[in-house]
Design an enzyme around this catalytic site. Structure first.
Site, PDB file in Angstrom:
ATOM      1  N   ARG A  56       0.840  -1.207   0.000  1.00  0.00           N
ATOM      2  CA  ARG A  56       0.000   0.000   0.000  1.00  0.00           C
ATOM      3  C   ARG A  56       0.875   1.257   0.000  1.00  0.00           C
ATOM      4  O   ARG A  56       0.504   2.304  -0.499  1.00  0.00           O
ATOM      5  CB  ARG A  56      -0.977   0.027   1.179  1.00  0.00           C
ATOM      6  CG  ARG A  56      -1.866   1.242   1.129  1.00  0.00           C
ATOM      7  CD  ARG A  56      -3.040   1.353   2.073  1.00  0.00           C
ATOM      8  NE  ARG A  56      -3.081   0.456   3.174  1.00  0.00           N
ATOM      9  CZ  ARG A  56      -2.376   0.585   4.299  1.00  0.00           C
ATOM     10  NH1 ARG A  56      -1.559   1.609   4.458  1.00  0.00           N
ATOM     11  NH2 ARG A  56      -2.488  -0.295   5.258  1.00  0.00           N
ATOM     12  N   TYR A 110     -14.565  17.391 -15.716  1.00  0.00           N
ATOM     13  CA  TYR A 110     -15.063  16.015 -15.759  1.00  0.00           C
ATOM     14  C   TYR A 110     -16.178  15.868 -14.712  1.00  0.00           C
ATOM     15  O   TYR A 110     -16.078  16.406 -13.595  1.00  0.00           O
ATOM     16  CB  TYR A 110     -13.891  15.077 -15.440  1.00  0.00           C
ATOM     17  CG  TYR A 110     -14.237  13.626 -15.434  1.00  0.00           C
ATOM     18  CD1 TYR A 110     -14.541  12.959 -16.616  1.00  0.00           C
ATOM     19  CD2 TYR A 110     -14.274  12.913 -14.244  1.00  0.00           C
ATOM     20  CE1 TYR A 110     -14.873  11.623 -16.603  1.00  0.00           C
ATOM     21  CE2 TYR A 110     -14.596  11.563 -14.235  1.00  0.00           C
ATOM     22  CZ  TYR A 110     -14.901  10.928 -15.419  1.00  0.00           C
ATOM     23  OH  TYR A 110     -15.220   9.600 -15.409  1.00  0.00           O
ATOM     24  N   ASP A 182      -5.544  19.041 -14.888  1.00  0.00           N
ATOM     25  CA  ASP A 182      -5.900  17.673 -15.262  1.00  0.00           C
ATOM     26  C   ASP A 182      -5.595  17.547 -16.753  1.00  0.00           C
ATOM     27  O   ASP A 182      -6.293  18.104 -17.588  1.00  0.00           O
ATOM     28  CB  ASP A 182      -7.386  17.433 -14.955  1.00  0.00           C
ATOM     29  CG  ASP A 182      -7.852  16.025 -15.353  1.00  0.00           C
ATOM     30  OD1 ASP A 182      -7.203  15.394 -16.217  1.00  0.00           O
ATOM     31  OD2 ASP A 182      -8.884  15.575 -14.811  1.00  0.00           O
ATOM     32  N   LYS A 207      -7.448   6.435 -19.479  1.00  0.00           N
ATOM     33  CA  LYS A 207      -7.853   6.875 -20.812  1.00  0.00           C
ATOM     34  C   LYS A 207      -6.717   6.653 -21.817  1.00  0.00           C
ATOM     35  O   LYS A 207      -6.368   5.541 -22.088  1.00  0.00           O
ATOM     36  CB  LYS A 207      -8.288   8.334 -20.744  1.00  0.00           C
ATOM     37  CG  LYS A 207      -9.296   8.620 -19.620  1.00  0.00           C
ATOM     38  CD  LYS A 207     -10.641   7.989 -19.874  1.00  0.00           C
ATOM     39  CE  LYS A 207     -11.599   8.122 -18.692  1.00  0.00           C
ATOM     40  NZ  LYS A 207     -11.741   9.460 -18.144  1.00  0.00           N
TER      41      LYS A 207
HETATM   42  C1  LIG Z   1     -11.962   9.910 -16.858  1.00  0.00           C
HETATM   43  C2  LIG Z   1     -11.478  11.189 -16.348  1.00  0.00           C
HETATM   44  C3  LIG Z   1     -11.196  11.354 -14.988  1.00  0.00           C
HETATM   45  C4  LIG Z   1     -11.398  10.243 -13.988  1.00  0.00           C
HETATM   46  O1  LIG Z   1     -10.590   9.151 -14.254  1.00  0.00           O
HETATM   47  P1  LIG Z   1     -10.991   7.640 -13.823  1.00  0.00           P
HETATM   48  O2  LIG Z   1      -9.758   6.882 -14.138  1.00  0.00           O
HETATM   49  O3  LIG Z   1     -12.167   7.266 -14.681  1.00  0.00           O
HETATM   50  O4  LIG Z   1     -11.334   7.682 -12.390  1.00  0.00           O
HETATM   51  C5  LIG Z   1     -10.718  12.582 -14.556  1.00  0.00           C
HETATM   52  N1  LIG Z   1     -10.532  13.597 -15.425  1.00  0.00           N
HETATM   53  C6  LIG Z   1     -10.792  13.479 -16.737  1.00  0.00           C
HETATM   54  C7  LIG Z   1     -10.572  14.629 -17.633  1.00  0.00           C
HETATM   55  C8  LIG Z   1     -11.273  12.276 -17.252  1.00  0.00           C
HETATM   56  O5  LIG Z   1     -11.551  12.156 -18.556  1.00  0.00           O
END
Ligand SMILES: *Cc1c(COP(=O)(O)O)cnc(C)c1O
Length: 395
Positions: A56, A110, A182, A207
Site C-alpha cells: 500500500r 469532468y 488535469d 484513458k
Molecule cells: C476519466 C477522467 C477522470 C477520472 O478518471 P478515472 O480513471 O475514470 O477515475 C478525470 N478527469 C478526466 C478529464 C477524465 O476524462
C-alpha cells in the site's frame, strides 16, 4: 516434520538463477517485502536505504509507471499513482485542503470532479466556485484570501474549449494559489503542463495513456517536494494506491502510447474535416479548425498536436441520435475515451443527463450532439462509417 520442512511448504521456491534478465517488467504482487534485519528496515524507513515494505506504501510496478509519466511530463519528483483518475483528483482536492479553504474549479470539469467540487467539498466545509477557465479575469474575481487551488482541464469535455493556461499560471503565481491541471485529454504528447506553469499535474491513466480500456489508474505529481510528499502520504493513508497488476497492464499499454496518440490525433483532424463536409452536420468542434472559438490559443498551447476528441452536432431529436448510434457500425457507443477503438458518446443521455434541456441548450449540447474519441481504425474506413451513420440519422 522438521521446522525447515514445514517452512518449505509455505514459502515460495526461490527464483532460479539467471545470468540474463527479463526484457519485460516482472509483475510483483507481493504485499510485503522482507528486510534482512531491524537495522536495515530502520534505514529503509529513515530513507537511507531504498526498499519497499508494504505494497500500500509503494511497489515496483507503481513506481515504474510513475517514472514513465514523470519523464513525459518533466515532473521534478516521482509522481504518485492512484487506483483511478478520480483517486488522483481526490488526493488533490481532499489531501491539500482543510475546512475554511476555498477552491476554484473550471465550470466544465469532468463530471465526477465537478460533483466532488459541488457536493463533497462543501459538506467538509470547503467552499467552491466554478468559473470559465478561458476567462482569467473571471477567475481573478473569484479568488479570495482563503483560496487554496484552481483545478482546470486544458481541453473541456465535451465542447472542447481550451483553457487560458498561460493566463491562469501567471495569475496563480501572482496570488500564491496552486494551479492544478488535469492533463487527461491533452496528455504530455500535446501539452506538458509543468512547462506551462502548472504546480500540480493529474492524469486519468485509464484513458489515453493506458489506452486499452482494461485498467483504471490515476497519476498526480507536484512541482513542490513537500506537496508531492503530502499527496503520497494521503494516497497511502486513504488506501487509494493501485494494484501491481493494474500498473503492470498500464505499463504495457503505455509502451505504444506515443504512436497511438499521434495516429488518433491525425485521424481526428481528418474526421473533423470530413464531418464538416457532410450534409446534416450542423457544427463540428475540433480545436485545430479555424472555426473553433479557441483556435489561436489551441495553436499556441498544443503545438500542432491538439487531441483525439472531436464533437459534432446533427439536426434532430433523440430518435435521430438513436439512429446515428445504431448506424455507426463497428464503433462502441460508450461513455469513455482514449481506447484503441473509436468510441461515441452522447452527453444528453450520459455525462450531462442531470441537466435540464434548457441548460444543455445553453451549453450547446442538444440531442443531436455527439462526442467522438477517435481510435486507431483506418481513417478512410472510419470516415465512411460516419458518412453512413449521419445519413441514417438525418435521412
Ligand atoms: C476519466 C477522467 C477522470 C477520472 O478518471 P478515472 O480513471 O475514470 O477515475 C478525470 N478527469 C478526466 C478529464 C477524465 O476524462
Amino acid at each position: 516434520m522438521t521446522k525447515n520442512d514445514r517452512g518449505s511448504l509455505v514459502r515460495p521456491t526461490p527464483l532460479p538463477d539467471s545470468a540474463s534478465h527479463p526484457v519485460v517488467t516482472p509483475l510483483s504482487p507481493s504485499v510485503v517485502y522482507a528486510s534482512d534485519t531491524p537495522d536495515m528496515l530502520d534505514a529503509q524507513y529513515e530513507g537511507d536505504l531504498h526498499g519497499y515494505t508494504y505494497s500500500r506504501e509503494g511497489h515496483p510496478n507503481a513506481d515504474v509507471v510513475a517514472k514513465a509519466i514523470d519523464r513525459m511530463e518533466g515532473a521534478p519528483h516521482m509522481g504518485v499513482l492512484c487506483s483511478s483518475g478520480m483517486g488522483a483528483v481526490s488526493a488533490v482536492l481532499l489531501g491539500l485542503t482543510k475546512a475554511g479553504d476555498h477552491v476554484i474549479g473550471g465550470n466544465q470539469l469532468y463530471g465526477r470532479s465537478l460533483r466532488m467540487m459541488s457536493e463533497d467539498l462543501p459538506r467538509l466545509g470547503i467552499e467552491t466556485s466554478m468559473v470559465d477557465p478561458g476567462d482569467v479575469e473571471a477567475v481573478r474575481a473569484a479568488i479570495r484570501p482563503e483560496t487554496r487551488l484552481i483545478l482546470v482541464e486544458v481541453v473541456s469535455n465535451p465542447t472542447l474549449r481550451v483553457a487560458d493556461i498561460l493566463g491562469l499560471s501567471a495569475l496563480a503565481r501572482e496570488t500564491g494559489v496552486l494551479l492544478v491541471v488535469d492533463n487527461t485529454f491533452t496528455t504530455p504528447r500535446a501539452f506538458r503542463a509543468f512547462d506551462h506553469g502548472a504546480d500540480i499535474v493529474i492524469h486519468s491513466i485509464t484513458k489515453l495513456l493506458a489506452g486499452h480500456s482494461d485498467v483504471m489508474l490515476g497519476y498526480v505529481a507536484a512541482r513542490d517536494q513537500a506537496i508531492n510528499d503530502r499527496l503520497r502520504v494521503f494516497t497511502v493513508t486513504t488506501g487509494m494506491t493501485p494494484s501491481p497488476f493494474d500498473c503492470w497492464l498500464a505499463e504495457r499499454g503505455m509502451l505504444s502510447f506515443e504512436l497511438r496518440y499521434d495516429r488518433a490525433q491525425s485521424t481526428a483532424m481528418r474526421l473533423a474535416d470530413h464531418l464538416g463536409s457532410l450534409q446534416g452536420v450542423k457544427r463540428v468542434i475540433y480545436p485545430a479548425r479555424r472555426d473553433h472559438p479557441d483556435h489561436a490559443r489551441a495553436e499556441a498551447l498544443l503545438k500542432g498536436q491538439y487531441c483525439n476528441m472531436v464533437s459534432f452536432e446533427i439536426d434532430g431529436d433523440r430518435a435521430a441520435a438513436n439512429a446515428l448510434a445504431r448506424g455507426a457500425e463497428g464503433l462502441s457507443f460508450a461513455p469513455t475515451l482514449g481506447d484503441v477503438g473509436t468510441t461515441l458518446s452522447h452527453p444528453a443521455s450520459s455525462s450531462h443527463r442531470a441537466l435540464t434541456a434548457e441548460k444543455r441548450a445553453e451549453l450547446g449540447m442538444s440531442e443531436g450532439f455527439f462526442r467522438v474519441s477517435v481510435g486507431l481504425e483506418d481513417p478512410d474506413a472510419l470516415c465512411a462509417v460516419f458518412t453512413a451513420a449521419v445519413q441514417a440519422a438525418t435521412a
